[in-house]
Design a protein around this motif. Structure first.
Motif, PDB file in Angstrom:
ATOM      1  N   THR A 163      -7.390   6.093  -1.277  1.00  0.00           N
ATOM      2  CA  THR A 163      -7.412   4.850  -1.201  1.00  0.00           C
ATOM      3  C   THR A 163      -7.163   3.957  -2.479  1.00  0.00           C
ATOM      4  O   THR A 163      -7.790   4.346  -3.033  1.00  0.00           O
ATOM      5  CB  THR A 163      -9.241   4.396  -0.585  1.00  0.00           C
TER       6      THR A 163
ATOM      7  N   GLY B  83      -6.112   0.243  -3.973  1.00  0.00           N
ATOM      8  CA  GLY B  83      -6.322  -1.023  -3.274  1.00  0.00           C
ATOM      9  C   GLY B  83      -5.540  -1.889  -4.213  1.00  0.00           C
ATOM     10  O   GLY B  83      -5.645  -1.534  -5.759  1.00  0.00           O
TER      11      GLY B  83
ATOM     12  N   VAL C  75      -6.128  -3.200   1.006  1.00  0.00           N
ATOM     13  CA  VAL C  75      -6.090  -1.318   0.762  1.00  0.00           C
ATOM     14  C   VAL C  75      -5.537  -0.591   1.482  1.00  0.00           C
ATOM     15  O   VAL C  75      -5.352  -1.163   2.821  1.00  0.00           O
ATOM     16  CB  VAL C  75      -7.670  -1.359   0.619  1.00  0.00           C
TER      17      VAL C  75
ATOM     18  N   VAL D 131      -4.907   3.209   3.477  1.00  0.00           N
ATOM     19  CA  VAL D 131      -5.859   4.083   2.886  1.00  0.00           C
ATOM     20  C   VAL D 131      -5.762   5.813   3.367  1.00  0.00           C
ATOM     21  O   VAL D 131      -4.034   5.319   3.558  1.00  0.00           O
ATOM     22  CB  VAL D 131      -7.404   3.944   3.669  1.00  0.00           C
ATOM     23  N   ARG D 132      -6.291   6.297   3.211  1.00  0.00           N
ATOM     24  CA  ARG D 132      -4.757   7.569   3.691  1.00  0.00           C
ATOM     25  C   ARG D 132      -4.434   7.916   5.050  1.00  0.00           C
ATOM     26  O   ARG D 132      -3.707   8.829   4.586  1.00  0.00           O
ATOM     27  CB  ARG D 132      -5.780   9.081   3.071  1.00  0.00           C
TER      28      ARG D 132
ATOM     29  N   ASN E 110      -8.894   5.084  -5.151  1.00  0.00           N
ATOM     30  CA  ASN E 110     -10.114   5.936  -5.226  1.00  0.00           C
ATOM     31  C   ASN E 110      -9.504   8.026  -4.540  1.00  0.00           C
ATOM     32  O   ASN E 110      -9.542   8.038  -3.742  1.00  0.00           O
ATOM     33  CB  ASN E 110     -11.174   5.706  -4.033  1.00  0.00           C
TER      34      ASN E 110
ATOM     35  N   ARG F 188     -12.315  10.125  -4.354  1.00  0.00           N
ATOM     36  CA  ARG F 188     -12.982  10.699  -4.127  1.00  0.00           C
ATOM     37  C   ARG F 188     -13.838  11.181  -5.512  1.00  0.00           C
ATOM     38  O   ARG F 188     -15.458  10.377  -5.292  1.00  0.00           O
ATOM     39  CB  ARG F 188     -13.177  11.164  -2.512  1.00  0.00           C
TER      40      ARG F 188
ATOM     41  N   THR G 152     -11.801   7.915  -9.718  1.00  0.00           N
ATOM     42  CA  THR G 152     -11.241   6.561  -9.746  1.00  0.00           C
ATOM     43  C   THR G 152     -10.276   6.641 -10.773  1.00  0.00           C
ATOM     44  O   THR G 152     -10.015   6.832 -12.264  1.00  0.00           O
ATOM     45  CB  THR G 152     -11.988   5.572  -8.812  1.00  0.00           C
TER      46      THR G 152
END
Length: 115
Positions: free
Chosen positions: A33, A35, A50, A52-53, A98, A100, A103
């Motif tokens: 992710t 941002g 942002v 995301v994947r 990020n 998971r 970061t």
């Protein structure tokens, strides 16, 4: 360790445009992710956009319709295209990733909107 390096900031007149880049090494941006955040003078850091994947995108209300976040998987880079810039967009812009398990923040790039 993932490193994020921002570039593309500078001085621009109100109504102008800039494109920020965030190049990643040690991590794949399409697996994270990603941002953009910003911190203006005497302000707290705030979220801007942002991606995301799966490619879903979202924006803060203050930039919606003016900023565009995108991702180039081949270059492992995330971009923030900024248009119709306003003086209140003046800030240091930071890239964040990020994955998971970990970061990472970039060092920031200054954007100044002034005539």
């Amino acid at each position: 360790q993932v490193q994020l390096v921002e570039s593309g900031g500078g001085l621009v007149q109100p109504g102008g445009s800039l494109r920020l880049s965030c190049a990643a090494s040690g991590g794949i941006v399409s697996s994270a992710t990603m941002g953009w955040y910003r911190q203006g003078p005497d302000k707290q850091r705030e979220w801007v956009a942002v991606i995301v994947r799966n490619g879903d995108i979202n924006y803060a209300d203050s930039v919606k319709g003016r900023f565009t976040i995108s991702r180039d998987n081949a270059k492992n880079t995330v971009y923030l295209q900024m248009s119709s810039l306003k003086p209140e967009d003046t800030a240091v812009y930071y890239c964040h990733g990020n994955w998971r398990a970990f970061t990472s923040w970039g060092q920031g790039t200054q954007v100044t909107v002034s005539s």
